[in-house]
Design a protein around this motif. Structure first.
Motif, PDB file in Angstrom:
ATOM      1  N   LEU A 140       1.213  -8.699  10.640  1.00 37.70           N
ATOM      2  CA  LEU A 140       2.069  -7.564  10.937  1.00 37.70           C
ATOM      3  C   LEU A 140       1.982  -6.527   9.822  1.00 37.70           C
ATOM      4  O   LEU A 140       1.657  -6.849   8.683  1.00 37.70           O
ATOM      5  CB  LEU A 140       3.533  -8.011  11.070  1.00 37.70           C
ATOM      6  N   TRP A 141       2.284  -5.260  10.160  1.00 45.16           N
ATOM      7  CA  TRP A 141       2.450  -4.236   9.132  1.00 45.16           C
ATOM      8  C   TRP A 141       3.739  -3.472   9.418  1.00 45.16           C
ATOM      9  O   TRP A 141       4.210  -3.420  10.555  1.00 45.16           O
ATOM     10  CB  TRP A 141       1.252  -3.282   9.065  1.00 45.16           C
ATOM     11  N   CYS A 142       4.318  -2.935   8.371  1.00 48.32           N
ATOM     12  CA  CYS A 142       5.568  -2.199   8.540  1.00 48.32           C
ATOM     13  C   CYS A 142       5.722  -1.175   7.432  1.00 48.32           C
ATOM     14  O   CYS A 142       5.113  -1.281   6.362  1.00 48.32           O
ATOM     15  CB  CYS A 142       6.765  -3.158   8.526  1.00 48.32           C
ATOM     16  N   LYS A 143       6.537  -0.169   7.706  1.00 43.12           N
ATOM     17  CA  LYS A 143       6.967   0.752   6.678  1.00 43.12           C
ATOM     18  C   LYS A 143       8.203   0.148   6.035  1.00 43.12           C
ATOM     19  O   LYS A 143       9.151  -0.231   6.731  1.00 43.12           O
ATOM     20  CB  LYS A 143       7.279   2.123   7.285  1.00 43.12           C
ATOM     21  N   ILE A 164       3.854   0.989   2.555  1.00 46.72           N
ATOM     22  CA  ILE A 164       3.507   0.289   3.791  1.00 46.72           C
ATOM     23  C   ILE A 164       3.085  -1.123   3.391  1.00 46.72           C
ATOM     24  O   ILE A 164       2.335  -1.315   2.437  1.00 46.72           O
ATOM     25  CB  ILE A 164       2.375   0.993   4.552  1.00 46.72           C
ATOM     26  N   ARG A 165       3.578  -2.090   4.119  1.00 47.80           N
ATOM     27  CA  ARG A 165       3.386  -3.484   3.729  1.00 47.80           C
ATOM     28  C   ARG A 165       2.694  -4.264   4.850  1.00 47.80           C
ATOM     29  O   ARG A 165       3.085  -4.173   6.009  1.00 47.80           O
ATOM     30  CB  ARG A 165       4.750  -4.092   3.410  1.00 47.80           C
ATOM     31  N   LEU A 166       1.674  -5.009   4.497  1.00 49.06           N
ATOM     32  CA  LEU A 166       1.032  -5.933   5.428  1.00 49.06           C
ATOM     33  C   LEU A 166       1.558  -7.331   5.154  1.00 49.06           C
ATOM     34  O   LEU A 166       1.631  -7.762   3.986  1.00 49.06           O
ATOM     35  CB  LEU A 166      -0.488  -5.902   5.275  1.00 49.06           C
ATOM     36  N   ILE A 167       1.941  -8.038   6.215  1.00 52.27           N
ATOM     37  CA  ILE A 167       2.580  -9.345   6.108  1.00 52.27           C
ATOM     38  C   ILE A 167       1.756 -10.361   6.908  1.00 52.27           C
ATOM     39  O   ILE A 167       1.518 -10.170   8.103  1.00 52.27           O
ATOM     40  CB  ILE A 167       4.020  -9.289   6.651  1.00 52.27           C
ATOM     41  N   PHE A 182       0.835  -1.194   0.000  1.00 51.67           N
ATOM     42  CA  PHE A 182       0.000   0.000   0.000  1.00 51.67           C
ATOM     43  C   PHE A 182       0.872   1.246   0.000  1.00 51.67           C
ATOM     44  O   PHE A 182       2.053   1.200   0.355  1.00 51.67           O
ATOM     45  CB  PHE A 182      -0.895   0.036   1.247  1.00 51.67           C
ATOM     46  N   GLY A 183       0.275   2.385  -0.357  1.00 48.25           N
ATOM     47  CA  GLY A 183       0.914   3.675  -0.173  1.00 48.25           C
ATOM     48  C   GLY A 183       0.544   4.243   1.183  1.00 48.25           C
ATOM     49  O   GLY A 183      -0.409   3.791   1.824  1.00 48.25           O
ATOM     50  N   ASN A 184       1.274   5.274   1.620  1.00 47.98           N
ATOM     51  CA  ASN A 184       0.973   5.864   2.930  1.00 47.98           C
ATOM     52  C   ASN A 184       0.178   7.160   2.830  1.00 47.98           C
ATOM     53  O   ASN A 184      -0.070   7.817   3.831  1.00 47.98           O
ATOM     54  CB  ASN A 184       2.264   6.090   3.726  1.00 47.98           C
ATOM     55  N   SER A 185      -0.203   7.554   1.586  1.00 48.71           N
ATOM     56  CA  SER A 185      -1.014   8.762   1.415  1.00 48.71           C
ATOM     57  C   SER A 185      -1.833   8.629   0.143  1.00 48.71           C
ATOM     58  O   SER A 185      -1.547   7.789  -0.716  1.00 48.71           O
ATOM     59  CB  SER A 185      -0.133  10.017   1.347  1.00 48.71           C
ATOM     60  N   GLU A 186      -2.848   9.496   0.021  1.00 50.12           N
ATOM     61  CA  GLU A 186      -3.703   9.449  -1.157  1.00 50.12           C
ATOM     62  C   GLU A 186      -3.275  10.440  -2.229  1.00 50.12           C
ATOM     63  O   GLU A 186      -3.915  10.553  -3.271  1.00 50.12           O
ATOM     64  CB  GLU A 186      -5.159   9.726  -0.768  1.00 50.12           C
TER      65      GLU A 186
END
Length: 247
Positions: free
Chosen positions: A115-118, A158-161, A70-74
Motif C-alpha cells: 500500500l501507499w499513502c499520504k 508519501i509512505r509505502l507500506i 518519500f517526498g511528493n516533489s523534487e
C-alpha cells in the motif's frame, strides 16, 4: 491510470554512494520497521487498561509492516536541507509500480499487502483518541503507521507500506529522474557517475537543484541537463565560480 510519483532524498557520501547507485540501477529501496523511523511518536498510541488486549493485538499488527518514506516533489526545500545535508545529495524520482495500491478505508480493513499513502499529520493530543473497540486491530495499525506529529507536515511525506515483510530491499517502481544538489563535491559526482556507467538509465532525466534566488517561483530551482558529460561540466563551472569567493 497515472502512477504516483515519489522522490527519495539522500545524502551523497562515500558510504551512501553505493546505496544511491543501487537504487538508480534497480529501483529497490530499503524498508524498515516503524520503530526505526525518525519521529519519536511513530506508531505510538494511548489506551485505557480495559483495552489492554486490543492494544496488544494492534502492536502485533504494527510489527507485521515495513515502511519506506518519500517526498511528493523534487523541489521541497526542507527535504533538500535536511535529508541531503544542504544540497549535498540527490533526489531520486520514482514512478510507483501499479502493484502498490493507494490506502483506502476498504483495503485498510480487508488487507492489501503493498500500500501507499499520504501521511496524515496530527497534533500530539490527537494521538490519545487513536482507536476504539469498533475498528479491527489491523485497520487501526495501518492508521497508526500512516500518521505523524504535525511538526513534520512541511515534509509532505508519501509512505509505502509492505505487509508481512522483514526489513530489506523492495522494488518499488521505475526510476524517472536523478536530481543533484548544487553543493555536491565534484569528486562525489565523479564517483557516482563511475558506478552508474554500465547501468541502463537512458530513460532517466537528469537535473541540478539549487536554491532559487528569485523573489517569485518555487524556492528550489530545477535545471534540466543532458547526461553525465553536461552534468560534470556544469559542476566544474559552478565549483570554479564558488572558488572565487571567501567563505
Amino acid at each position: 491510470m497515472t502512477s504516483e510519483k515519489v522522490y527519495k532524498y539522500m545524502t551523497l557520501t562515500c558510504e551512501s554512494i553505493p546505496r544511491v547507485a543501487n537504487i538508480v540501477r534497480t529501483a529497490e529501496c530499503w524498508f524498515s520497521k516503524f520503530h526505526h523511523q525518525n519521529d519519536p511518536m511513530e506508531g505510538v498510541f494511548f489506551y485505557y487498561p480495559a483495552f489492554e488486549k486490543l492494544a496488544e493485538q494492534i502492536t502485533n499488527h504494527k510489527n507485521l509492516y515495513t515502511i519506506c518514506s518519500f517526498g511528493n516533489s523534487e523541489n521541497n526545500p526542507i527535504l533538500w536541507a535536511y535529508y541531503t545535508g544542504g544540497f549535498r545529495g540527490v533526489s531520486i524520482g520514482i514512478s510507483i509500480d501499479q502493484s502498490w495500491e493507494k490506502m483506502t478505508k476498504k483495503n485498510s480493513r480487508t488487507g492489501g499487502k503493498k500500500l501507499w499513502c499520504k501521511v496524515v499529520y496530527k497534533k500530539q493530543a490527537e494521538f490519545e483518541s487513536a482507536f476504539s473497540e469498533v475498528e479491527a486491530p489491523e485497520s487501526i495499525a495501518k492508521k497508526l503507521i500512516s500518521q505523524k506529529l504535525d511538526f513534520w507536515k512541511p515534509e509532505s511525506e508519501i509512505r509505502l507500506i509492505y505487509q508481512n515483510a522483514e526489513p530489506g530491499l523492495v522494488e518499488v517502481g521505475k526510476i524517472i529522474s536523478l536530481t543533484f544538489g548544487c553543493n555536491i563535491p565534484l569528486k562525489k559526482i565523479e564517483c557516482l557517475i563511475n558506478q552508474l556507467k554500465e547501468a541502463d538509465i537512458d530513460a532517466v532525466a537528469f537535473n541540478i537543484a539549487s536554491p532559487n534566488s528569485e523573489k517569485s517561483g518555487d524556492p528550489v530551482s530545477i535545471e534540466k541537463i543532458e547526461g553525465f558529460e553536461e552534468l560534470k561540466t556544469k559542476f566544474e563551472e559552478y565549483h570554479e565560480w564558488r572558488s572565487r569567493f571567501t567563505w
